[in-house]
Design a protein around this motif. Sequence first.
Motif, PDB file in Angstrom:
ATOM      1  N   SER A  47       0.828  -1.213   0.000  1.00 19.23           N
ATOM      2  CA  SER A  47       0.000   0.000   0.000  1.00 19.23           C
ATOM      3  C   SER A  47       0.860   1.260   0.000  1.00 19.23           C
ATOM      4  O   SER A  47       0.454   2.291  -0.525  1.00 19.23           O
ATOM      5  CB  SER A  47      -0.936   0.005   1.209  1.00 19.23           C
ATOM      6  OG  SER A  47      -0.202  -0.048   2.406  1.00 19.23           O
ATOM      7  N   ILE A  69       0.307   4.460  -2.330  1.00 20.98           N
ATOM      8  CA  ILE A  69       0.132   5.816  -1.807  1.00 20.98           C
ATOM      9  C   ILE A  69       1.098   6.775  -2.490  1.00 20.98           C
ATOM     10  O   ILE A  69       0.742   7.898  -2.862  1.00 20.98           O
ATOM     11  CB  ILE A  69       0.333   5.832  -0.273  1.00 20.98           C
ATOM     12  CG1 ILE A  69      -0.837   5.123   0.414  1.00 20.98           C
ATOM     13  CG2 ILE A  69       0.455   7.270   0.245  1.00 20.98           C
ATOM     14  CD1 ILE A  69      -0.620   4.866   1.890  1.00 20.98           C
ATOM     15  N   GLN A  79       0.005   9.896  -4.885  1.00 21.20           N
ATOM     16  CA  GLN A  79       0.336  11.277  -4.534  1.00 21.20           C
ATOM     17  C   GLN A  79       1.301  11.934  -5.524  1.00 21.20           C
ATOM     18  O   GLN A  79       1.253  13.139  -5.727  1.00 21.20           O
ATOM     19  CB  GLN A  79       0.944  11.323  -3.132  1.00 21.20           C
ATOM     20  CG  GLN A  79      -0.040  10.931  -2.038  1.00 21.20           C
ATOM     21  CD  GLN A  79       0.603  10.904  -0.662  1.00 21.20           C
ATOM     22  OE1 GLN A  79       1.821  10.747  -0.526  1.00 21.20           O
ATOM     23  NE2 GLN A  79      -0.206  11.058   0.371  1.00 21.20           N
ATOM     24  N   GLN A 113      -4.078  -0.593   7.211  1.00 26.63           N
ATOM     25  CA  GLN A 113      -4.158  -1.008   5.817  1.00 26.63           C
ATOM     26  C   GLN A 113      -4.671  -2.435   5.660  1.00 26.63           C
ATOM     27  O   GLN A 113      -5.357  -2.760   4.696  1.00 26.63           O
ATOM     28  CB  GLN A 113      -2.794  -0.848   5.146  1.00 26.63           C
ATOM     29  CG  GLN A 113      -2.387   0.601   4.949  1.00 26.63           C
ATOM     30  CD  GLN A 113      -3.292   1.336   3.987  1.00 26.63           C
ATOM     31  OE1 GLN A 113      -3.163   1.229   2.771  1.00 26.63           O
ATOM     32  NE2 GLN A 113      -4.251   2.084   4.520  1.00 26.63           N
ATOM     33  N   ARG A 153       8.483   7.629   1.264  1.00 24.50           N
ATOM     34  CA  ARG A 153       7.894   6.305   1.075  1.00 24.50           C
ATOM     35  C   ARG A 153       8.970   5.206   1.072  1.00 24.50           C
ATOM     36  O   ARG A 153       8.714   4.094   1.508  1.00 24.50           O
ATOM     37  CB  ARG A 153       7.087   6.261  -0.216  1.00 24.50           C
ATOM     38  CG  ARG A 153       5.884   7.188  -0.228  1.00 24.50           C
ATOM     39  CD  ARG A 153       4.669   6.641   0.515  1.00 24.50           C
ATOM     40  NE  ARG A 153       4.807   6.479   1.940  1.00 24.50           N
ATOM     41  CZ  ARG A 153       4.626   7.447   2.845  1.00 24.50           C
ATOM     42  NH1 ARG A 153       4.320   8.671   2.447  1.00 24.50           N
ATOM     43  NH2 ARG A 153       4.750   7.197   4.126  1.00 24.50           N
ATOM     44  N   ASN A 172      -6.804   4.823  -3.349  1.00 23.68           N
ATOM     45  CA  ASN A 172      -5.560   5.191  -2.679  1.00 23.68           C
ATOM     46  C   ASN A 172      -5.145   4.039  -1.774  1.00 23.68           C
ATOM     47  O   ASN A 172      -5.958   3.216  -1.374  1.00 23.68           O
ATOM     48  CB  ASN A 172      -5.757   6.463  -1.839  1.00 23.68           C
ATOM     49  CG  ASN A 172      -4.440   7.024  -1.340  1.00 23.68           C
ATOM     50  OD1 ASN A 172      -3.365   6.583  -1.744  1.00 23.68           O
ATOM     51  ND2 ASN A 172      -4.513   7.999  -0.454  1.00 23.68           N
ATOM     52  N   GLY A 173      -3.850   3.995  -1.449  1.00 24.81           N
ATOM     53  CA  GLY A 173      -3.371   2.974  -0.526  1.00 24.81           C
ATOM     54  C   GLY A 173      -3.621   1.574  -1.049  1.00 24.81           C
ATOM     55  O   GLY A 173      -3.505   1.291  -2.241  1.00 24.81           O
TER      56      GLY A 173
END
Length: 455
Positions: free
Chosen positions: A82, A86, A90, A168, A276, A338-339
Amino acid sequence: MDKINDVIKSLIPYAEWTMLIFVIGGGIFLLLYSRFKPYRMFGHAIQVVRGKHDDPEDPGQISHLQALSSAVAATVGLGNISGVAIAIYQGGPGVVFWMWLTAIVGMVIKFYSCSLAVMYRTIDKKGAIESGPMHYMTKGIGKTGKSLAVFFSIAGLIGFLGVFTVNQFTQTFMSVVNPDINIAPLGDFNWKLILGLTLSLLTSLVIFGGLKKIARVATAIVPFMVALYFIAVIFIMATNAGAIFPSFKLIFQEAFNIETAIKGGFWGLVILGVRRAVFSNESGLGSAPMYHGESKTNEPVQEGLVAMLGPFIDTIVVCTLTALTIIISGAYLEVENNGIAMTLLAFEKSLYGYGDILLMLIVAAFAMSTLFTYSYYGTKCLTFLTNVKIGKFFNVYYIATITFAAITSVGVVINLIDLAYALMCIPNMIAVIYLSPKVNASLKGYVKKLKNEGS
């Protein structure tokens, strides 16, 4: 909760630049200072993991493989599945390139920090090994090091919570199973609460058994879950072979997108990649030294080389496979995801409608192994701040936060952990850079020894 998140969110820009300066800046310094020697010993590191240079008489609690498996279990997890999604959500596909560069730099950071963990470890009155950033800060630096260690340990009480993993995994479960449970009278919130309580119970059964039990479970789970994930992703690659090269091309193109730079977002893209990647492989945080410092060896550099493999496995291999799956499937173009939801969509599209179920099973294994290993980090932080008796109570606090993470929003969790990680990087990287000459001297001696032995 919204007010708390707003405060944390306002601090994130400072955290971002902190991580860029200390992780990338400090990592590049170490890379040049080492003259690339650790990278040239990559093959030797694999030999050490395989046990070729093991000595059963060496001090320590766990083998090189167990130390690497435990550390990788804490990093190869939801951050790779995830976290990558993400990042792409982004910053677009180009962010993957900056994750790669951060991982390459992160390898040398892991080498230095984990070498120091063995170099400055001690054995207490009960015969237990004390190791980790707190100990190389205090023993290697002195009075100033004590302040750094306290700062690091306080930040670690938040940074070493498994809240992102739980959050998550809960989202994964609800996304895959939700169509079947929506009609249930309990409702979404209560299902999340039940899931959080279940994860709390399962985690407590392992973490209260101590390091050796955690290491045994991690060593059993990690190879299996990584292999299963590899098989699934390689199948996707094989059935979409023609899209692999264009996906890599897109990553490189977007990494230096002129339009992004004109809009003032280029450095934001770089920082996002750093955040990240650090979230994924934890280079610079000081977490891995806590496990690697427990390994059975008399050679600090030997364990540093083993630890160096972590960011390579975690980011260069696993994160890349995840990114390619997301890009090839086109899931990243559906902006509402997302994720973990984005990765679930990518797997569902690529594996004939059943990929999301398979990924949920893989995520379950990733989540549990990460939860098992993270508790150990936090326990060591609280033990350093207090004593062994009080330190054990971290597990109680840790278990309680699992249920909280299951029902809270992903935004709160990401911001909280990113801020804690940035704060942990500061004292750890200061200590690693300050003590790096000690590691260089040890490396020189180790290389000389290998030449004399003809290895």
